[in-house]
Design a protein around this motif. Structure first.
Motif, PDB file in Angstrom:
ATOM      1  N   UNK A 173       0.851  -1.189   0.000  1.00 52.25           N
ATOM      2  CA  UNK A 173       0.000   0.000   0.000  1.00 52.25           C
ATOM      3  C   UNK A 173       0.889   1.240   0.000  1.00 52.25           C
ATOM      4  N   UNK A 174       0.622   2.194  -0.861  1.00 53.27           N
ATOM      5  CA  UNK A 174       1.431   3.422  -0.843  1.00 53.27           C
ATOM      6  C   UNK A 174       1.316   4.140   0.504  1.00 53.27           C
ATOM      7  N   UNK A 175       2.442   4.498   1.070  1.00 49.17           N
ATOM      8  CA  UNK A 175       2.485   5.232   2.340  1.00 49.17           C
ATOM      9  C   UNK A 175       1.675   4.549   3.443  1.00 49.17           C
ATOM     10  N   UNK A 176       1.972   3.295   3.751  1.00 46.13           N
ATOM     11  CA  UNK A 176       1.234   2.592   4.812  1.00 46.13           C
ATOM     12  C   UNK A 176       1.556   3.181   6.179  1.00 46.13           C
ATOM     13  N   UNK A 177       0.667   2.919   7.128  1.00 45.39           N
ATOM     14  CA  UNK A 177       0.888   3.370   8.501  1.00 45.39           C
ATOM     15  C   UNK A 177       1.753   2.317   9.218  1.00 45.39           C
ATOM     16  N   UNK A 178       3.040   2.495   9.161  1.00 43.35           N
ATOM     17  CA  UNK A 178       3.985   1.505   9.686  1.00 43.35           C
ATOM     18  C   UNK A 178       4.025   1.586  11.230  1.00 43.35           C
ATOM     19  N   UNK A 179       3.768   0.483  11.917  1.00 49.84           N
ATOM     20  CA  UNK A 179       3.837   0.505  13.390  1.00 49.84           C
ATOM     21  C   UNK A 179       5.283   0.623  13.873  1.00 49.84           C
ATOM     22  N   UNK A 180       5.514   1.555  14.784  1.00 51.46           N
ATOM     23  CA  UNK A 180       6.835   1.737  15.367  1.00 51.46           C
ATOM     24  C   UNK A 180       6.712   1.913  16.877  1.00 51.46           C
ATOM     25  N   UNK A 230      -9.412  -5.497  11.819  1.00 47.61           N
ATOM     26  CA  UNK A 230      -9.052  -5.824  13.194  1.00 47.61           C
ATOM     27  C   UNK A 230      -9.510  -4.743  14.160  1.00 47.61           C
ATOM     28  N   UNK A 231      -9.851  -5.094  15.398  1.00 44.25           N
ATOM     29  CA  UNK A 231     -10.145  -4.065  16.402  1.00 44.25           C
ATOM     30  C   UNK A 231      -8.908  -3.196  16.637  1.00 44.25           C
ATOM     31  N   UNK A 232      -9.080  -1.896  16.836  1.00 36.04           N
ATOM     32  CA  UNK A 232      -7.929  -0.997  16.992  1.00 36.04           C
ATOM     33  C   UNK A 232      -7.418  -0.943  18.434  1.00 36.04           C
ATOM     34  N   UNK A 233      -7.361  -2.084  19.087  1.00 35.43           N
ATOM     35  CA  UNK A 233      -6.864  -2.150  20.463  1.00 35.43           C
ATOM     36  C   UNK A 233      -6.122  -3.471  20.653  1.00 35.43           C
ATOM     37  N   UNK A 234      -5.909  -3.890  21.880  1.00 32.41           N
ATOM     38  CA  UNK A 234      -5.133  -5.103  22.180  1.00 32.41           C
ATOM     39  C   UNK A 234      -3.687  -4.974  21.691  1.00 32.41           C
ATOM     40  N   UNK A 235      -3.143  -3.757  21.745  1.00 30.34           N
ATOM     41  CA  UNK A 235      -1.760  -3.539  21.352  1.00 30.34           C
ATOM     42  C   UNK A 235      -1.116  -2.576  22.350  1.00 30.34           C
ATOM     43  N   UNK A 236      -0.119  -1.840  21.933  1.00 33.89           N
ATOM     44  CA  UNK A 236       0.563  -0.915  22.832  1.00 33.89           C
ATOM     45  C   UNK A 236       0.816   0.420  22.155  1.00 33.89           C
ATOM     46  N   UNK A 237       1.890   1.082  22.594  1.00 30.13           N
ATOM     47  CA  UNK A 237       2.187   2.413  22.066  1.00 30.13           C
ATOM     48  C   UNK A 237       2.505   2.395  20.576  1.00 30.13           C
ATOM     49  N   UNK A 238       2.857   1.239  20.054  1.00 30.66           N
ATOM     50  CA  UNK A 238       3.131   1.147  18.615  1.00 30.66           C
ATOM     51  C   UNK A 238       1.850   1.229  17.780  1.00 30.66           C
ATOM     52  N   UNK A 239       0.692   0.953  18.426  1.00 27.03           N
ATOM     53  CA  UNK A 239      -0.618   1.088  17.777  1.00 27.03           C
ATOM     54  C   UNK A 239      -0.719   0.243  16.509  1.00 27.03           C
ATOM     55  N   UNK A 240      -0.163  -0.970  16.564  1.00 29.82           N
ATOM     56  CA  UNK A 240      -0.129  -1.775  15.343  1.00 29.82           C
ATOM     57  C   UNK A 240      -1.530  -2.171  14.877  1.00 29.82           C
ATOM     58  N   UNK A 241      -2.450  -2.419  15.814  1.00 28.64           N
ATOM     59  CA  UNK A 241      -3.808  -2.783  15.413  1.00 28.64           C
ATOM     60  C   UNK A 241      -4.612  -1.568  14.957  1.00 28.64           C
ATOM     61  N   UNK A 242      -4.380  -0.437  15.625  1.00 28.43           N
ATOM     62  CA  UNK A 242      -5.050   0.779  15.185  1.00 28.43           C
ATOM     63  C   UNK A 242      -4.629   1.194  13.790  1.00 28.43           C
ATOM     64  N   UNK A 243      -3.337   1.082  13.509  1.00 27.63           N
ATOM     65  CA  UNK A 243      -2.839   1.448  12.184  1.00 27.63           C
ATOM     66  C   UNK A 243      -3.296   0.440  11.128  1.00 27.63           C
ATOM     67  N   UNK A 244      -3.355  -0.808  11.510  1.00 26.09           N
ATOM     68  CA  UNK A 244      -3.823  -1.815  10.559  1.00 26.09           C
ATOM     69  C   UNK A 244      -5.302  -1.596  10.253  1.00 26.09           C
ATOM     70  N   UNK A 245      -6.105  -1.295  11.280  1.00 26.71           N
ATOM     71  CA  UNK A 245      -7.522  -1.020  11.070  1.00 26.71           C
ATOM     72  C   UNK A 245      -7.700   0.142  10.091  1.00 26.71           C
ATOM     73  N   UNK A 246      -6.912   1.200  10.288  1.00 31.59           N
ATOM     74  CA  UNK A 246      -6.985   2.371   9.400  1.00 31.59           C
ATOM     75  C   UNK A 246      -6.700   1.967   7.957  1.00 31.59           C
ATOM     76  N   UNK A 247      -5.632   1.212   7.754  1.00 30.35           N
ATOM     77  CA  UNK A 247      -5.240   0.860   6.387  1.00 30.35           C
ATOM     78  C   UNK A 247      -6.148  -0.201   5.776  1.00 30.35           C
ATOM     79  N   UNK A 248      -6.739  -1.070   6.600  1.00 30.44           N
ATOM     80  CA  UNK A 248      -7.727  -2.012   6.069  1.00 30.44           C
ATOM     81  C   UNK A 248      -8.929  -1.255   5.514  1.00 30.44           C
TER      82      UNK A 248
END
Length: 392
Positions: A173-180, A230-248
């Motif tokens: 995906x162009x310019x994905x929301x990369x979890x960091x 995916x639900x945008x929770x069950x993660x941490x400060x990296x927000x990997x699920x929140x970012x994945x939800x956004x890009x999905x």
């Protein structure tokens, strides 16, 4: 041109209304712990074979009361043998009168594999163990197919024209929301990637799958665009699920427009997106609220404010309105207080007649159907009634 519907021949000109619904039915193995079976798709197979499970009977009663023409089910475990899965649900529950109601039939169904529980070789949740399942699967799940998807239709499905996007890579995906992982000292540019290079190269975007399922309604084609981010929770400060939800959600928003979706490829490796002036209906549990609890500005708005999407008529209910005193609570579709489930038609080709959420108030005799997850689900069935307009 004629189409057969429930034993009757109906001309294409007579088919001018369509009710489309979505329902997260909580029909996955961990919801049936009382059976004492190990979590797998065999749990749902057993439940569907009996025709007697109280929760599924209530699910069937809700469906019979609303009687949608096209119905998307989320959290319906993937079972490859449809005769033991979605067709067993239709035969043993929907084709059987619940509480004296008229049975409903869905002669056309579609299921496909999903990423939930599909194992990887990586430690994707960074707990120090590469376990294959759970947080280390392509999408969170204890076994392949958990939290799957199923589409039921009274109208023919154009199976040869279906596009699925289960294996689309997130990094494509162009310019994905990369979890960091944010730098503890706040130093810009010193953040640590959550996924290593090999993991990021392999990771799929869809936590379950994204589908474009064309349905033939008379002489017109309606694209059912289904997903369950995916639900945008069950993660941490990296927000990997929140970012994945956004890009999905973004993937589906981009898919609507040929100019935005040029990068998208299906599971056959073909570049595809919707053509101009296509009739579509977006359906599913999107795990993104448009207002109120857990609303994240700009996420679901990728769809609700998309110029091709009609979000003017918002489904509401008396039961949802009673959840809180807020003026917008009548649009809630989940018991915890959020609009999480959506049926969004295209502006092109449809007129919206009506819409609703099956959520009876506590004073209603039907409240028994939604009083808790054991009764049916922690989500509510959402429906929209449409008139099909002539092509321009």
């Amino acid at each position: 041109m004629f189409t057969t519907l429930l034993g009757a021949q109906i001309s294409a000109e007579e088919i001018n209304t369509l009710k489309v619904a979505t329902f997260n039915v909580s029909m996955e193995a961990t919801n049936y712990k009382a059976l004492g079976m190990e979590p797998s798709d065999e749990v749902l197979q057993h439940v569907l074979s009996t025709g007697e499970h109280s929760q599924v009977k209530n699910i069937a009663e809700i469906i019979q009361r609303v009687n949608p023409d096209i119905l998307m089910l989320n959290e319906f475990d993937y079972i490859a043998d449809k005769s033991k899965g979605v067709e067993a649900f239709v035969k043993n529950y929907l084709n059987v009168s619940q509480r004296g109601l008229e049975p409903v039939d869905y002669p056309y169904t579609y299921v496909a594999t999903v990423n939930t529980g599909e194992p990887t070789k990586f430690d994707l949740d960074n707990n120090g163990k590469a376990e294959g399942f759970g947080g280390d699967a392509y999408g969170y799940g204890l076994y392949p197919g958990q939290y799957g998807m199923a589409l039921l239709s009274k109208y023919p499905i154009d199976v040869d024209s279906i596009h699925t996007f289960q294996k689309f890579k997130w990094h494509h995906m162009p310019h994905p929301q990369v979890p960091v992982i944010p730098d503890k000292n706040g130093n810009t540019g010193q953040d640590t990637p959550w996924y290593d290079v090999e993991e990021w190269a392999a990771l799929r975007l869809s936590s379950k799958s994204h589908w474009d399922v064309p349905v033939k309604v008379g002489d017109k084609t309606v694209h059912i665009l289904a997903m369950h981010p995916t639900p945008p929770n069950f993660d941490g400060s990296e927000d990997r699920n929140g970012k994945r939800n956004y890009d999905e959600i973004r993937l589906m928003a981009d898919y609507l427009s040929p100019d935005k979706g040029t990068y998208i490829y299906n599971d056959n490796g073909e570049k595809v997106s919707l053509t101009e002036n296509a009739r579509f209906v977006l359906v599913g549990d999107f795990n993104a609220a448009d207002i109120g609890d857990k609303h994240r500005e700009g996420v679901i708005e990728q769809l609700t404010e998309h110029p091709l999407v009609n979000n003017d008529t918002i489904p509401t209910s008396a039961g949802g309105a009673a959840v809180s005193g807020a003026e917008f609570s009548n649009r809630f579709t989940a018991y915890w207080g959020a609009r999480a489930d959506y049926v969004l038609p295209s502006r092109y080709g449809f007129h919206v007649n009506d819409a609703g959420v099956f959520w009876p108030a506590k004073t209603s005799d039907l409240y028994r159907l939604v009083k808790d997850r054991e009764a049916s689900s922690d989500h509510r069935l959402v429906w929209v009634s449409l008139s099909l307009e002539q092509d321009k």
